[in-house]
Design a protein around this motif. Sequence first.
Motif, PDB file in Angstrom:
ATOM      1  N   UNK A 132     107.304  42.000 105.973  1.00 30.81           N
ATOM      2  CA  UNK A 132     108.451  41.094 106.052  1.00 30.81           C
ATOM      3  C   UNK A 132     109.742  41.873 106.293  1.00 30.81           C
ATOM      4  N   UNK A 133     109.889  43.027 105.660  1.00 34.70           N
ATOM      5  CA  UNK A 133     111.082  43.854 105.859  1.00 34.70           C
ATOM      6  C   UNK A 133     111.176  44.336 107.306  1.00 34.70           C
ATOM      7  N   UNK A 134     110.058  44.751 107.854  1.00 38.21           N
ATOM      8  CA  UNK A 134     110.052  45.185 109.250  1.00 38.21           C
ATOM      9  C   UNK A 134     110.448  44.040 110.175  1.00 38.21           C
ATOM     10  N   UNK A 135     109.925  42.866 109.898  1.00 42.33           N
ATOM     11  CA  UNK A 135     110.235  41.695 110.714  1.00 42.33           C
ATOM     12  C   UNK A 135     111.727  41.371 110.643  1.00 42.33           C
ATOM     13  N   UNK A 136     112.322  41.455 109.462  1.00 39.13           N
ATOM     14  CA  UNK A 136     113.750  41.191 109.305  1.00 39.13           C
ATOM     15  C   UNK A 136     114.598  42.200 110.084  1.00 39.13           C
ATOM     16  N   UNK A 155     113.737  43.433 112.852  1.00 34.99           N
ATOM     17  CA  UNK A 155     113.471  43.241 114.271  1.00 34.99           C
ATOM     18  C   UNK A 155     112.389  44.139 114.823  1.00 34.99           C
ATOM     19  N   UNK A 156     111.623  44.753 113.961  1.00 37.63           N
ATOM     20  CA  UNK A 156     110.541  45.637 114.383  1.00 37.63           C
ATOM     21  C   UNK A 156     109.254  44.828 114.415  1.00 37.63           C
ATOM     22  N   UNK A 157     108.649  44.762 115.582  1.00 37.64           N
ATOM     23  CA  UNK A 157     107.399  44.014 115.701  1.00 37.64           C
ATOM     24  C   UNK A 157     106.225  44.956 115.487  1.00 37.64           C
ATOM     25  N   UNK A 158     105.267  44.504 114.758  1.00 32.73           N
ATOM     26  CA  UNK A 158     104.086  45.302 114.463  1.00 32.73           C
ATOM     27  C   UNK A 158     102.851  44.432 114.604  1.00 32.73           C
ATOM     28  N   UNK A 159     101.739  45.102 114.718  1.00 34.15           N
ATOM     29  CA  UNK A 159     100.470  44.400 114.629  1.00 34.15           C
ATOM     30  C   UNK A 159      99.901  44.759 113.273  1.00 34.15           C
ATOM     31  N   UNK A 160      99.448  43.788 112.564  1.00 31.76           N
ATOM     32  CA  UNK A 160      98.906  44.030 111.237  1.00 31.76           C
ATOM     33  C   UNK A 160      97.506  44.600 111.392  1.00 31.76           C
ATOM     34  N   UNK A 161      97.351  45.830 110.942  1.00 32.41           N
ATOM     35  CA  UNK A 161      96.059  46.495 111.005  1.00 32.41           C
ATOM     36  C   UNK A 161      95.702  46.982 109.620  1.00 32.41           C
ATOM     37  N   UNK A 162      94.601  46.534 109.157  1.00 30.07           N
ATOM     38  CA  UNK A 162      94.070  47.061 107.904  1.00 30.07           C
ATOM     39  C   UNK A 162      93.198  48.243 108.290  1.00 30.07           C
ATOM     40  N   UNK A 163      93.498  49.376 107.740  1.00 30.40           N
ATOM     41  CA  UNK A 163      92.754  50.569 108.090  1.00 30.40           C
ATOM     42  C   UNK A 163      91.808  50.950 106.959  1.00 30.40           C
ATOM     43  N   UNK A 164      90.728  51.538 107.337  1.00 30.65           N
ATOM     44  CA  UNK A 164      89.764  52.011 106.359  1.00 30.65           C
ATOM     45  C   UNK A 164      89.788  53.538 106.315  1.00 30.65           C
ATOM     46  N   UNK A 165      90.832  54.141 106.901  1.00 21.78           N
ATOM     47  CA  UNK A 165      90.922  55.593 106.889  1.00 21.78           C
ATOM     48  C   UNK A 165      91.310  56.073 105.497  1.00 21.78           C
ATOM     49  N   UNK A 166      90.838  57.249 105.191  1.00 22.69           N
ATOM     50  CA  UNK A 166      91.205  57.834 103.914  1.00 22.69           C
ATOM     51  C   UNK A 166      92.599  58.442 104.025  1.00 22.69           C
ATOM     52  N   UNK A 167      93.184  58.719 102.897  1.00 22.27           N
ATOM     53  CA  UNK A 167      94.512  59.332 102.874  1.00 22.27           C
ATOM     54  C   UNK A 167      94.501  60.661 103.617  1.00 22.27           C
ATOM     55  N   UNK A 168      93.442  61.442 103.429  1.00 23.28           N
ATOM     56  CA  UNK A 168      93.332  62.740 104.085  1.00 23.28           C
ATOM     57  C   UNK A 168      93.286  62.584 105.609  1.00 23.28           C
ATOM     58  N   UNK A 212      98.547  44.027  97.745  1.00 23.08           N
ATOM     59  CA  UNK A 212      98.706  42.983  98.753  1.00 23.08           C
ATOM     60  C   UNK A 212     100.167  42.560  98.869  1.00 23.08           C
ATOM     61  N   UNK A 213     100.826  42.399  97.745  1.00 23.68           N
ATOM     62  CA  UNK A 213     102.219  41.979  97.751  1.00 23.68           C
ATOM     63  C   UNK A 213     103.104  43.047  98.375  1.00 23.68           C
ATOM     64  N   UNK A 214     102.861  44.288  98.046  1.00 22.10           N
ATOM     65  CA  UNK A 214     103.641  45.394  98.596  1.00 22.10           C
ATOM     66  C   UNK A 214     103.506  45.423 100.121  1.00 22.10           C
TER      67      UNK A 214
END
Length: 55
Positions: A22-26, A28-41, A14-16
């Motif tokens: 936060x780094x992306x925001x600093x 200037x990159x805007x993102x939408x926070x999406x929690x994905x349930x996709x597997x690594x593969x 969670x912290x990572x």
Amino acid sequence: MLRTTEQKKIYIQATCSQNYQASLKLEGITTTIQKTQQSKAEILRKYKKYSQPES
């Protein structure tokens, strides 16, 4: 406080993620926070599809 290894792993993940957002925001990159349930593969397959040269 965090007593079990599992609690520590969850906290670190969670912290990572929060630090990355936060780094992306600093930067200037805007993102939408999406929690994905996709597997690594599945994620790797998605990006390999885009990186293959078109014939």
